[in-house]
Design a protein around this motif. Structure first.
Motif, PDB file in Angstrom:
ATOM      1  N   ASP A 134      42.102  27.008  34.368  1.00 14.76           N
ATOM      2  CA  ASP A 134      41.880  27.939  35.470  1.00 14.76           C
ATOM      3  C   ASP A 134      42.476  27.373  36.753  1.00 14.76           C
ATOM      4  O   ASP A 134      42.239  26.208  37.087  1.00 14.76           O
ATOM      5  CB  ASP A 134      40.383  28.189  35.665  1.00 14.76           C
ATOM      6  CG  ASP A 134      39.752  28.903  34.488  1.00 14.76           C
ATOM      7  OD1 ASP A 134      40.491  29.515  33.702  1.00 14.76           O
ATOM      8  OD2 ASP A 134      38.513  28.844  34.370  1.00 14.76           O
ATOM      9  N   GLY A 138      40.709  28.768  43.000  1.00 15.51           N
ATOM     10  CA  GLY A 138      40.359  30.124  43.404  1.00 15.51           C
ATOM     11  C   GLY A 138      41.012  30.535  44.713  1.00 15.51           C
ATOM     12  O   GLY A 138      41.293  29.698  45.588  1.00 15.51           O
ATOM     13  N   THR A 190      37.410  34.304  42.771  1.00  8.05           N
ATOM     14  CA  THR A 190      37.023  34.756  41.439  1.00  8.05           C
ATOM     15  C   THR A 190      36.060  33.754  40.815  1.00  8.05           C
ATOM     16  O   THR A 190      36.282  32.541  40.883  1.00  8.05           O
ATOM     17  CB  THR A 190      38.270  34.903  40.552  1.00  8.05           C
ATOM     18  OG1 THR A 190      39.167  35.843  41.146  1.00  8.05           O
ATOM     19  CG2 THR A 190      37.909  35.378  39.159  1.00  8.05           C
ATOM     20  N   ARG A 245      34.281  31.507  38.110  1.00  6.01           N
ATOM     21  CA  ARG A 245      34.728  30.808  36.910  1.00  6.01           C
ATOM     22  C   ARG A 245      33.621  30.845  35.866  1.00  6.01           C
ATOM     23  O   ARG A 245      32.464  30.549  36.163  1.00  6.01           O
ATOM     24  CB  ARG A 245      35.096  29.359  37.238  1.00  6.01           C
ATOM     25  CG  ARG A 245      36.263  29.248  38.204  1.00  6.01           C
ATOM     26  CD  ARG A 245      37.527  29.758  37.570  1.00  6.01           C
ATOM     27  NE  ARG A 245      38.674  29.687  38.486  1.00  6.01           N
ATOM     28  CZ  ARG A 245      39.401  30.724  38.834  1.00  6.01           C
ATOM     29  NH1 ARG A 245      39.101  31.921  38.348  1.00  6.01           N
ATOM     30  NH2 ARG A 245      40.427  30.598  39.642  1.00  6.01           N
ATOM     31  N   ALA A 273      40.197  37.304  28.768  1.00  6.77           N
ATOM     32  CA  ALA A 273      40.519  36.974  30.152  1.00  6.77           C
ATOM     33  C   ALA A 273      41.454  38.024  30.727  1.00  6.77           C
ATOM     34  O   ALA A 273      42.310  38.566  30.021  1.00  6.77           O
ATOM     35  CB  ALA A 273      41.172  35.590  30.245  1.00  6.77           C
ATOM     36  N   GLU A 300      44.222  38.095  33.800  1.00  7.65           N
ATOM     37  CA  GLU A 300      44.939  37.064  34.552  1.00  7.65           C
ATOM     38  C   GLU A 300      45.992  37.678  35.467  1.00  7.65           C
ATOM     39  O   GLU A 300      46.676  38.638  35.094  1.00  7.65           O
ATOM     40  CB  GLU A 300      45.630  36.095  33.579  1.00  7.65           C
ATOM     41  CG  GLU A 300      44.675  35.403  32.625  1.00  7.65           C
ATOM     42  CD  GLU A 300      45.381  34.554  31.577  1.00  7.65           C
ATOM     43  OE1 GLU A 300      44.728  33.670  30.985  1.00  7.65           O
ATOM     44  OE2 GLU A 300      46.596  34.773  31.338  1.00  7.65           O
ATOM     45  N   ASP A 332      45.497  33.435  38.956  1.00  5.31           N
ATOM     46  CA  ASP A 332      44.043  33.564  38.920  1.00  5.31           C
ATOM     47  C   ASP A 332      43.632  34.108  37.559  1.00  5.31           C
ATOM     48  O   ASP A 332      44.450  34.680  36.827  1.00  5.31           O
ATOM     49  CB  ASP A 332      43.551  34.492  40.031  1.00  5.31           C
ATOM     50  CG  ASP A 332      42.107  34.204  40.420  1.00  5.31           C
ATOM     51  OD1 ASP A 332      41.455  33.380  39.748  1.00  5.31           O
ATOM     52  OD2 ASP A 332      41.624  34.809  41.393  1.00  5.31           O
ATOM     53  N   ARG A 333      42.353  33.937  37.243  1.00  6.43           N
ATOM     54  CA  ARG A 333      41.848  34.359  35.926  1.00  6.43           C
ATOM     55  C   ARG A 333      40.356  34.615  36.014  1.00  6.43           C
ATOM     56  O   ARG A 333      39.625  33.872  36.668  1.00  6.43           O
ATOM     57  CB  ARG A 333      42.134  33.268  34.897  1.00  6.43           C
ATOM     58  CG  ARG A 333      41.416  33.470  33.572  1.00  6.43           C
ATOM     59  CD  ARG A 333      41.465  32.221  32.707  1.00  6.43           C
ATOM     60  NE  ARG A 333      42.783  31.998  32.123  1.00  6.43           N
ATOM     61  CZ  ARG A 333      43.340  30.798  31.994  1.00  6.43           C
ATOM     62  NH1 ARG A 333      42.715  29.725  32.443  1.00  6.43           N
ATOM     63  NH2 ARG A 333      44.530  30.663  31.425  1.00  6.43           N
ATOM     64  N   ILE A 334      39.918  35.683  35.351  1.00  2.53           N
ATOM     65  CA  ILE A 334      38.499  35.913  35.129  1.00  2.53           C
ATOM     66  C   ILE A 334      38.284  35.994  33.621  1.00  2.53           C
ATOM     67  O   ILE A 334      38.922  36.802  32.934  1.00  2.53           O
ATOM     68  CB  ILE A 334      37.979  37.194  35.839  1.00  2.53           C
ATOM     69  CG1 ILE A 334      36.493  37.422  35.551  1.00  2.53           C
ATOM     70  CG2 ILE A 334      38.803  38.418  35.470  1.00  2.53           C
ATOM     71  CD1 ILE A 334      35.585  36.374  36.121  1.00  2.53           C
ATOM     72  N   ARG A 335      37.424  35.141  33.101  1.00  3.46           N
ATOM     73  CA  ARG A 335      37.131  35.144  31.667  1.00  3.46           C
ATOM     74  C   ARG A 335      35.824  35.905  31.424  1.00  3.46           C
ATOM     75  O   ARG A 335      34.944  35.945  32.280  1.00  3.46           O
ATOM     76  CB  ARG A 335      37.003  33.722  31.145  1.00  3.46           C
ATOM     77  CG  ARG A 335      38.319  32.959  31.140  1.00  3.46           C
ATOM     78  CD  ARG A 335      38.185  31.725  30.286  1.00  3.46           C
ATOM     79  NE  ARG A 335      38.310  30.503  31.062  1.00  3.46           N
ATOM     80  CZ  ARG A 335      38.178  29.280  30.550  1.00  3.46           C
ATOM     81  NH1 ARG A 335      37.917  29.138  29.272  1.00  3.46           N
ATOM     82  NH2 ARG A 335      38.293  28.223  31.306  1.00  3.46           N
TER      83      ARG A 335
END
Length: 212
Positions: A46, A49, A83, A85, A91, A93, A102-105
């Motif tokens: 990741d 942010g 975002t 974590r 995810a 991305e 950026d990434r949201i899982r």
């Protein structure tokens, strides 16, 4: 005694010969195509942010265990927030070129986290591989984002879409013909869809993940 040994030897030889003949006569079976696998090098970690007052709420639709991105809406929050974590099989991305921004899982409720790691045998429990539901995830805006990806980290399946969305919040598959690009500031900050906390006008979701 000698006759008995000879009889046993002849019987064993005949059995082995019959087994070999059957194996040669049986037509070869074509192997089923292998399921996608995660990349050998794994997924990048990741990134740091990016705090923003502008947040994107992604509407995730799951049909038969496969996720899709039918629409997205933007909302404004009072204080810039990055975002969140968390862990998860899936995810969303933000990318620019080969750089992950950026990434949201997230996980899909009831769907197996890893379909290849299920218990075998009569006590393996129910099979949750064909779940159909809807949920929402939220990610902070990133001004450098050029495309968005929806990733199934268990299978390695990746869907890529152009960014930003159109005025209706729809995303076009990357490489497909798309409507003229819309400026991010006009991508529905205050108008439909998604004014009410990013829930859109499709009614309440069956499951919700907003990173809080």
């Amino acid at each position: 005694m000698k006759h008995r040994r000879l009889f046993l030897a002849l019987g064993l030889g005949a059995a082995l010969g019959a087994a070999a003949a059957l194996s040669l006569a049986e037509p070869s079976r074509a192997k089923a195509p292998a399921a996608p696998e995660p990349p050998e090098g794994g997924f990048p970690p990741d990134p740091p942010g990016n705090a923003s007052k502008k947040q994107w709420v992604f509407d995730i639709q799951v049909q038969g265990g496969k996720a899709s991105l039918p629409r997205v809406a933007s909302v404004l929050v009072d204080t810039p927030a990055p975002t969140v974590r968390m862990m998860g099989r899936f995810a969303v991305e933000f990318w620019v070129g080969k750089e992950l921004l950026d990434r949201i899982r997230f996980d899909v409720p009831m769907l197996d986290r890893d379909p290849k790691d299920r218990r075998r045998g009569p006590l393996r429990g129910p099979d949750f591989t064909n779940v159909s539901t809807r949920l929402k995830v939220r990610m902070a805006d990133h001004p450098r984002a050029a495309f968005v990806a929806l990733v199934d980290r268990a299978t390695g399946d990746v869907q890529r879409f152009t960014w930003p969305p159109d005025t209706e919040g729809r995303l076009s598959p990357l490489g497909a013909a798309a409507a003229p690009a819309q400026a991010k500031e006009t991508a529905s900050d205050a108008g439909p869809p998604g004014d009410a906390g990013g829930l859109g006008d499709a009614g309440p979701s069956d499951a919700s993940v907003d990173g809080r």
